[in-house]
Design a protein around this motif. Structure first.
Motif, short mmCIF file in Angstrom:
data_model
loop_
_atom_site.label_atom_id
_atom_site.label_comp_id
_atom_site.label_asym_id
_atom_site.label_seq_id
_atom_site.Cartn_x
_atom_site.Cartn_y
_atom_site.Cartn_z
N ALA A 26 -0.84 -28.17 -42.58
CA ALA A 26 -0.29 -27.68 -41.31
C ALA A 26 0.78 -28.64 -40.78
CB ALA A 26 -1.41 -27.51 -40.29
N LEU A 27 0.52 -29.93 -40.88
CA LEU A 27 1.49 -30.91 -40.41
C LEU A 27 2.79 -30.82 -41.22
CD1 LEU A 27 1.88 -33.16 -38.36
CD2 LEU A 27 0.92 -34.76 -40.03
N ASN A 28 2.65 -30.69 -42.55
CA ASN A 28 3.83 -30.54 -43.40
C ASN A 28 4.60 -29.27 -43.03
OD1 ASN A 28 3.15 -32.86 -44.81
ND2 ASN A 28 2.07 -31.75 -46.42
N ALA A 29 3.85 -28.18 -42.79
CA ALA A 29 4.49 -26.91 -42.46
C ALA A 29 5.23 -27.01 -41.13
CB ALA A 29 3.44 -25.80 -42.41
N PHE A 30 4.67 -27.75 -40.17
CA PHE A 30 5.35 -27.92 -38.89
C PHE A 30 6.63 -28.73 -39.06
CE2 PHE A 30 5.83 -30.28 -34.81
CZ PHE A 30 6.09 -29.19 -34.00
N GLN A 31 6.57 -29.79 -39.84
CA GLN A 31 7.75 -30.60 -40.06
C GLN A 31 8.84 -29.83 -40.81
OE1 GLN A 31 5.80 -34.22 -41.81
NE2 GLN A 31 6.93 -35.25 -40.18
N ASN A 32 8.42 -28.89 -41.64
CA ASN A 32 9.37 -28.07 -42.40
C ASN A 32 9.85 -26.85 -41.65
OD1 ASN A 32 9.12 -29.84 -44.57
ND2 ASN A 32 7.48 -28.65 -45.53
N GLY A 33 9.36 -26.65 -40.42
CA GLY A 33 9.77 -25.51 -39.62
C GLY A 33 9.10 -24.21 -39.99
N GLU A 34 8.01 -24.27 -40.78
CA GLU A 34 7.32 -23.06 -41.21
C GLU A 34 6.35 -22.55 -40.16
OE1 GLU A 34 5.49 -23.86 -44.97
OE2 GLU A 34 7.23 -25.04 -45.65
N ILE A 35 5.82 -23.45 -39.32
CA ILE A 35 4.97 -23.06 -38.21
C ILE A 35 5.54 -23.69 -36.94
CG2 ILE A 35 2.93 -22.76 -39.65
CD1 ILE A 35 1.85 -25.39 -38.61
N ASP A 36 5.14 -23.18 -35.80
CA ASP A 36 5.77 -23.53 -34.53
C ASP A 36 4.96 -24.50 -33.68
OD1 ASP A 36 7.98 -21.68 -34.93
OD2 ASP A 36 6.46 -20.12 -34.69
N ALA A 37 3.73 -24.76 -34.03
CA ALA A 37 2.89 -25.68 -33.27
C ALA A 37 1.75 -26.14 -34.14
CB ALA A 37 2.33 -24.99 -32.01
N THR A 38 1.25 -27.33 -33.86
CA THR A 38 0.10 -27.83 -34.60
C THR A 38 -0.60 -28.91 -33.78
OG1 THR A 38 -0.68 -28.68 -36.74
CG2 THR A 38 1.32 -29.66 -35.85
N GLY A 39 -1.89 -29.06 -33.97
CA GLY A 39 -2.62 -30.12 -33.30
C GLY A 39 -2.26 -31.47 -33.89
N LYS A 75 7.45 -26.61 -30.77
CA LYS A 75 8.89 -26.51 -30.58
C LYS A 75 9.16 -26.39 -29.09
CE LYS A 75 9.63 -24.46 -35.12
NZ LYS A 75 10.07 -23.26 -35.89
N GLU A 76 10.11 -27.15 -28.57
CA GLU A 76 10.21 -27.39 -27.13
C GLU A 76 10.51 -26.13 -26.31
OE1 GLU A 76 13.24 -30.27 -26.53
OE2 GLU A 76 14.82 -29.10 -27.50
N ASP A 77 11.05 -25.09 -26.90
CA ASP A 77 11.36 -23.88 -26.15
C ASP A 77 10.18 -22.92 -26.02
OD1 ASP A 77 13.94 -24.76 -25.78
OD2 ASP A 77 14.72 -23.73 -27.55
N LEU A 78 9.06 -23.28 -26.60
CA LEU A 78 7.89 -22.41 -26.51
C LEU A 78 7.28 -22.53 -25.12
CD1 LEU A 78 5.91 -20.50 -27.93
CD2 LEU A 78 4.68 -22.52 -28.75
N ALA A 79 7.04 -21.39 -24.47
CA ALA A 79 6.57 -21.38 -23.08
C ALA A 79 5.16 -20.80 -22.97
CB ALA A 79 7.53 -20.55 -22.22
N ASN A 80 4.45 -21.28 -21.94
CA ASN A 80 3.12 -20.79 -21.59
C ASN A 80 2.13 -21.00 -22.73
OD1 ASN A 80 4.07 -19.88 -19.03
ND2 ASN A 80 4.92 -18.07 -20.04
N TYR A 81 2.24 -22.15 -23.36
CA TYR A 81 1.42 -22.46 -24.52
C TYR A 81 1.35 -23.97 -24.67
CZ TYR A 81 -0.25 -22.39 -29.37
OH TYR A 81 -0.99 -22.56 -30.52
#
Length: 550
Positions: A258-271, A527-533
Motif C-alpha cells: 500500500a505504501l509503495n502504491a501511494f508513492q507511485n500514485g496508484e492509491i490516494d491515501a494510506t495509513g 493527496k492534499e486536494d482530497l476533502a472531507n476525509y
C-alpha cells in the motif's frame, strides 16, 4: 449494543478511515486534538473523479451484524448500505436526515422510549421501503434470544422490550426495559428484512455483498473476491444529494504494498502511523499527513483454550514479564508521539470517566514472572527455556501482515518473554489470514486491536469480557463475571454506569487474558486536494461529500 462499535482489527491500525474521516500539512510535531479532515462544502468540490485506497482485508463475511465481521466489513458496509446516524469527531450524535427526519428520546414511566420518524423517500435498492420492519428485524436478530443467529454481540438490543409500528409504517417506537444509558448507539445501521432468516443472515453474505439490499449514495459496481477489490459507483436509486466521486475503490493490500502504491500514485491515501511509513511519505510533494486521536486499542490476547495458557498462574506470569513501555516506544518510534500506557479496554484516556483499571492488577515485574512460572512447575532448561513434564514452554504468536513495525514488536516480545524462559515462536501470516487467525483461534498469543466507531464504549463491555461473546477471542469470562456485567449494563445513568464498569473491568483484567498495549494516533497520508476525509476520531459523515477540491 452497537455491535460494530467494537471491531477487531490488525494491531497497527494504520488503515485509513473510510467514511469521511483529514487538514494541516504535517509539520513534524504530532497534534491529536480534534479531527483532521480538510472539511469543505460541496460547492468547493469537483463533480467526478475516483478515490482509491488500500484495505487490510476484504472479509468474506459482508454482513456487518455477523460475529465474523470486522472493522473492515463495516468500512465497506457503510459505502452501500443505509447509515442512519452521523457522529462528530468528539462523538456527538445526529440523525442522517436522508433516512431519519426525527429522533425523540424520552423516559416514560421507568423506561426509555425512542421514537424514530423515517424519511418517506427512503427505500432499499430493491424497492422495499425502509420502515419500522427494518428496525424490528434488526432488533429481533440482534437481541440474543434466537441462537441460530451468529451475532457478534447483543449489547443494548437485549435491553429493548419492544419495537413497534407508530402512527404509520414510517414511525418506529422502541421501548426499553428500564432506563437505557446509550440509545444513540443503536439502529445506526439496519438490516434489510429479506436478510433475516438464519440461513441468509449467517451464510447469505459470505462472498456476496447483496447490493440490492443496500441503499445510499453509492452501490457495489464490482467485487473481485479472489483479488480483494471492491468498486462502488453512484447509486441511480439514491434520493439524496449525489456523490461527488464517480467511484470509490478498495484494494486489499499488505502495508508495504500500500505504501509503495501511494508513492507511485496508484492509491490516494494510506495509513502511515508507523516510523518507516511516515518517513517515506514526508519526502513526497502534494500530500497531507492528517492526524487525530485514535479511538483504537491495541492489545495482547492470550488463548485460554491453549493447554499451557489454561493455567491462570502462567498467564499472570506472561503479563508480568511484558515490558509495555518498551513495546510502546517501538510502536511510536519516529512519530514524535508519546502517551501514557492505557488501562482500559472500554474507554479512552481522552474520554470522561476513564480510569486506569489495569493499575494494581498487572505491572511489569520479570522477577515476579519467573517466580510464578516456578510456582506453576516450569523449570529452566539447559538452553534457558523452561520445561515441565518433558514439554517446553513454547507459545505461538502469529504476526499478520508485512508491516515493519509489527515485525519489530513481535521480535521485541519474543526477546522480552525469552528473558523469563518462554519460547515465543513468531509465525508470519499474510493480512488476508487475519480473520482466520481470530475466528479459528489459531494462536497462543496474538496482538490485535479494537476499533470503536462511536463514543459509547461502556455499552459494549460485554463484547470484550462476556464468556459467550464472539468478540472475546481469549475465551475468558465466568458466569459470575457475566452476571456483574449484566447488572452494570442495567444502570441507566451514563456516568454511574461508567463508574460501576470501571470496578468490573478491574476484576476482568485479573483473568490475565487481555493486556492493553497502546492506543496511538491515527495518521493518514492523503493527496492534499482530497476533502472531507482523513483522521476523524469518532467522525461518521456523509460519504457523498467526500471528493476532490476544484
Amino acid at each position: 449494543m452497537r455491535r460494530w462499535s467494537r471491531f477487531i482489527t490488525a494491531v497497527l491500525l494504520t488503515i485509513a478511515c473510510v467514511t469521511g474521516c483529514g487538514a494541516a500539512v504535517d509539520s513534524g510535531a504530532v497534534k491529536t486534538e480534534g479531527a483532521s479532515l480538510n472539511p469543505q462544502p460541496r460547492e468547493n468540490l469537483e463533480d467526478g473523479g475516483s478515490l482509491t485506497t488500500a484495505i487490510t482485508e476484504v472479509s468474506p463475511q459482508w454482513n456487518t451484524f455477523h460475529a465474523d465481521a470486522s472493522a473492515y466489513t463495516l468500512s465497506l458496509w457503510r459505502w452501500y448500505n443505509p447509515v442512519l446516524a452521523y457522529f462528530s469527531p468528539d462523538g456527538r450524535y445526529s440523525p442522517n436526515p436522508d433516512y431519519l427526519t426525527g429522533v425523540r428520546t424520552e423516559t416514560v414511566g421507568r423506561n426509555t422510549v425512542v421514537t424514530y420518524t423515517i424519511n418517506p423517500k427512503a427505500f432499499f435498492n430493491d424497492g422495499t421501503p425502509i420502515d419500522y420492519r427494518a428496525f424490528v428485524e434488526t432488533w429481533r436478530t440482534s437481541r440474543g434470544v434466537d441462537d441460530r443467529y451468529i451475532v457478534s454481540s447483543t449489547d443494548g438490543y437485549s435491553q429493548i422490550a419492544s419495537v413497534t409500528r407508530g402512527v404509520d409504517d414510517r414511525e418506529v417506537i422502541v421501548r426499553f426495559d428500564g432506563v437505557y444509558a446509550w440509545p444513540d448507539g443503536l439502529f445506526n445501521v439496519v438490516l434489510h428484512p429479506k436478510a433475516t432468516s438464519p440461513e441468509v443472515y449467517n451464510e447469505g453474505y459470505v462472498r456476496q455483498p447483496h447490493p440490492e439490499w443496500g441503499a445510499g449514495p453509492y452501490t457495489v459496481s464490482s467485487y473481485d473476491a479472489d483479488n480483494g477489490t471492491v468498486v462502488f459507483e453512484r447509486n441511480p436509486k439514491w434520493w439524496g444529494r449525489p456523490g461527488k466521486l464517480d467511484r470509490r475503490i478498495f484494494r486489499q493490500m499488505e502495508s508495504q504494498a500500500a505504501l509503495n502504491a501511494f508513492q507511485n500514485g496508484e492509491i490516494d491515501a494510506t495509513g502511515v502511523a508507523a516510523k518507516d511509513a511516515r518517513a517515506r511519505v514526508l519526502t513526497m510533494n502534494g500530500i497531507d499527513i492528517r492526524t487525530a486521536a485514535s479511538p483504537q486499542q491495541a492489545l495482547l490476547v492470550l488463548n485460554l483454550d491453549a493447554p499451557i495458557l489454561s493455567d491462570r498462574v502462567v498467564r499472570e506470569a506472561v503479563f508480568a514479564a511484558i515490558d509495555r513501555q518498551t513495546l510502546a516506544r517501538i510502536r511510536f518510534t519516529g512519530l514524535n508521539y508519546t502517551e501514557e500506557l492505557p488501562g482500559s479496554l472500554s474507554l479512552y484516556p481522552f474520554q470522561p470517566g476513564y480510569e486506569d483499571n489495569l493499575a494494581g492488577v498487572v505491572s511489569y515485574d520479570p522477577g515476579k514472572a519467573a517466580a510464578l512460572l516456578e510456582e506453576a512447575g516450569w523449570r529452566e532448561g539447559g538452553d534457558g527455556i523452561r520445561e515441565k513434564n518433558g514439554k517446553r514452554l513454547s507459545l505461538v504468536l502469529p504476526n499478520v501482515g508485512d508491516d515493519a513495525t509489527g515485525a519489530n514488536l513481535s521480535r521485541a516480545l519474543q526477546a522480552i518473554l525469552g528473558k523469563v524462559g518462554v519460547d515465543l515462536v513468531v509465525q508470519q501470516r499474510p493480512s488476508s489470514d487475519f480473520s482466520a487467525v481470530v475466528v479459528n483461534k489459531e494462536f497462543d498469543l496474538f496482538m490485535m486491536g479494537f476499533s470503536s466507531s462511536d463514543p459509547f464504549g461502556m455499552a459494549y463491555f460485554c463484547q470484550v469480557w462476556c464468556s459467550d461473546s464472539q468478540f472475546n477471542p481469549a475465551g475468558a469470562g465466568t458466569p459470575q463475571l457475566d452476571a456483574q456485567i449484566r447488572a452494570m449494563t442495567r444502570i441507566g445513568d451514563p456516568m454511574a454506569q461508567i463508574a460501576a464498569g470501571n470496578k468490573v473491568e478491574r476484576e476482568a483484567f485479573a483473568q490475565y487474558s487481555n493486556l492493553p498495549l497502546f492506543n496511538g494516533p491515527a495518521m493518514v497520508a492523503v493527496k492534499e486536494d482530497l476533502a472531507n476525509y482523513g483522521a476523524g476520531q469518532f467522525y461518521v459523515g456523509p460519504i457523498e461529500d467526500i471528493g476532490w477540491e476544484k
